[in-house]
Motif scaffolding. Structure first.
Motif, short mmCIF file in Angstrom:
data_model
loop_
_atom_site.label_atom_id
_atom_site.label_comp_id
_atom_site.label_asym_id
_atom_site.label_seq_id
_atom_site.Cartn_x
_atom_site.Cartn_y
_atom_site.Cartn_z
N LEU A 1 0.82 -1.21 0.00
CA LEU A 1 0.00 0.00 0.00
C LEU A 1 0.85 1.26 0.00
O LEU A 1 0.64 2.18 -0.80
CB LEU A 1 -0.93 0.00 1.23
N ARG B 1 -6.05 9.37 2.27
CA ARG B 1 -4.90 8.53 1.94
C ARG B 1 -4.14 9.00 0.70
O ARG B 1 -2.90 8.97 0.67
CB ARG B 1 -5.39 7.09 1.75
N THR C 1 0.86 6.79 7.13
CA THR C 1 0.11 5.68 6.58
C THR C 1 -0.31 4.71 7.68
O THR C 1 -1.37 4.06 7.58
CB THR C 1 0.95 4.95 5.51
#
Length: 411
Positions: free
Chosen positions: A40, A246, A268
Motif C-alpha cells: 500500500l 490517503r 500511513t
C-alpha cells in the motif's frame, strides 16, 4: 470492580481463537496483512514518483474500484452456490499472481504507471473474491454469540498489518527500493493461502441460487428492503468518500516533512495505530444497543479527527489525530459487520458480504479520487480539512434523520 473483571469486560474477546479453523484464518491474515500494508505504501509512492501528481495516486483507487464492484458482487453470489473453501483458494491465487506481477515490473525497472494500475486491478479482483467468501465462512465456523468477537479480532489483524506494513514498507523503500517492498508482500501472502488450504470443505447450505445477475439482484434487493442494513452502508460511504485522506499522504510528506519516508510510514500507519487500540479495548462494543445512533456519532468523530489532522503541522499531531480517527473507524466496522452477518440467512451471506465488501473497499477508493481531484482544485489543506468537516456534518444529518436506523437496537 476487580481488575480481572475490568479486563474481561473491556479487552478484546479471544474465544473465537479456540476454534482451530478460525485460528488458522486469523493467523494467516495476520501475516499477509503486513505484506498488504507494505505494498500500500510502496505503490502510492511509486506512482507519485513517476507522475508527481496526487491525482494519479488517487486514480489507483479507480483502478481497483471496477473489479471490486463487478467481482465483489459476483464473488458473493458464487460463494452462496459453491464450496467456499475452494472459492477462497481461487481468489487467493489471483491476488498472489497480482503481487508477483507488480514485483516483476519493479525488478525489470519498467517505470510504467499503467502497468501498475493493471496490477492493482488484478489484485483487486482477487480481493473481491476472497473478501465476501471469507466473511461468509466465519459464521459457519463459529457460534453466533462469538461472531462480534471474531469481527473485532479481524479488525485487530487488519489494523496490526496496517501499522506494521507501512513501517516495514518505509524501511524497505529506504534501503531496498520498490522491488524489495513488493517481495515482502509476495512472501507473506503465503500465510493466507496456507490458511485457506487447511479449511474443511464448506458446501452451500439451504436453497442454492445459480450465480449470476438474478442472484446478485436478490442480495441487493434484500439490502434495500432492510433500512438498517442500507443505512449502515450509506454512513460508511459518507465516511470514506468525504474524509479518507490517503491519496494526499505523499504530497503532504513532500510539502510539510521534506519527503521523509519515515514520515510517510507514520502517516500511513496512523489510522491503524488507532484501530489497534480500539480493537484491543473492544470488549464493551458488543454491549452497545443503540447501534444506529452510535454509528452516526463515531463516524462524525472520524471526520472531525481527520479534519484536525489536516490542520496540524507537527508529525506527531498528524499521527495522533489520525489515530483517534482509527479508533472511531474500527468501532464502526465491528458494528456494521456484525449487523450484516447476524441479519442474513446462510444462503444469502455471500451476496450480502459481497455488497458489504464493495462498500467497505470501494468507498476508500472513491475517497482517493475525491481527495486527489479536490486537492488539484482547492489545494492540499482544503481537500483534507474540508472533506473531514463535510463528513461529520453530512453523517449526522443523514444518519439521525432515519428513525429506523437512529432507534435501531443491536440483536
Amino acid at each position: 470492580m476487580a481488575l480481572g473483571e475490568l479486563v474481561r469486560r473491556h479487552l478484546v474477546d479471544t474465544r473465537p481463537l479456540g476454534v482451530a479453523a478460525y485460528r488458522r484464518i486469523w493467523a494467516g491474515q495476520t501475516v499477509s496483512s503486513v505484506g498488504v500494508g507494505v505494498t500500500l505504501v510502496a505503490v502510492g509512492q511509486q506512482v507519485f514518483e513517476l507522475t508527481h501528481s496526487s491525482f494519479y495516486v488517487g486514480l489507483l483507487g479507480m483502478a481497483s474500484l471496477i473489479p471490486l464492484i463487478v467481482f465483489g458482487l459476483w464473488g458473493g453470489a458464487v460463494a452462496d452456490a459453491v464450496d467456499r473453501r475452494k472459492l477462497l483458494i481461487v481468489g487467493s491465487l489471483v491476488a498472489w499472481a497480482a503481487t508477483l506481477f507488480i514485483l516483476l515490473q519493479a525488478l525489470l525497472g519498467l517505470e510504467n504507471v499503467y502497468l501498475i494500475f493493471a496490477a492493482v486491478a488484478l489484485n483487486s479482483t482477487g480481493f473481491a473474491i476472497t473478501g465476501p467468501t471469507r466473511g461468509a465462512i466465519i459464521p459457519r465456523l463459529l457460534e453466533p454469540e462469538m461472531v462480534p468477537a471474531a469481527n473485532a479480532l479481524n479488525s485487530l489483524v487488519y489494523s496490526l498489518g496496517a501499522v506494521a506494513g507501512p513501517m516495514v514498507g518505509a524501511v524497505m523503500l529506504g534501503n531496498g527500493g520498490f522491488a524489495a517492498a513488493y517481495a515482502v508482500d509476495a512472501l507473506l501472502f503465503t500465510g493466507s493461502l496456507y490458511a485457506a488450504l487447511r479449511l474443511p470443505s464448506l458446501p452451500p447450505l439451504g436453497k442454492v441460487s445459480r450465480p449470476g445477475a438474478r442472484a446478485v439482484l436478490e442480495g441487493l434487493s434484500f439490502v434495500v428492503r432492510s433500512p438498517v442494513l442500507l443505512m449502515s452502508f450509506v454512513v460508511d460511504i459518507i465516511a470514506m468518500v468525504f474524509a479518507m485522506p490517503r491519496a494526499l499522504f505523499p504530497e503532504l510528506t513532500a510539502v510539510r516533512f521534506g519527503g521523509s519516508m519515515d514520515a510517510l510510514g507514520w502517516m500511513t500507519s496512523a489510522l491503524a495505530i488507532g484501530s489497534v487500540a480500539g480493537a484491543l479495548f473492544s470488549g464493551w462494543v458488543g454491549r452497545v444497543r443503540r447501534q444506529g445512533m452510535a454509528l452516526s456519532i463515531v463516524i462524525a468523530v472520524w471526520g472531525l479527527a481527520v479534519a484536525a489532522a489536516g490542520l496540524a503541522h507537527d508529525l506527531w499531531l498528524v499521527v495522533a489525530f489520525m489515530a483517534v480517527g482509527g479508533v472511531a473507524d474500527v468501532i464502526s466496522s465491528v458494528w456494521r459487520q456484525s449487523i450484516l452477518q447476524l441479519y442474513a440467512p446462510d444462503e444469502m451471506r455471500g451476496r450480502l458480504q459481497g455488497a458489504f465488501m464493495v462498500v467497505v473497499a470501494g468507498g476508500p477508493r472513491l475517497g482517493d479520487l475525491r481527495a486527489g481531484a479536490t486537492a488539484t482544485m482547492f489545494g492540499l489543506t482544503g481537500a483534507w480539512v474540508g472533506g473531514g468537516i463535510a463528513c461529520a456534518v453530512i453523517v449526522l444529518i443523514v444518519g439521525l434523520s432515519v428513525p429506523g436506523f437512529r432507534n435501531y437496537r443491536g440483536r
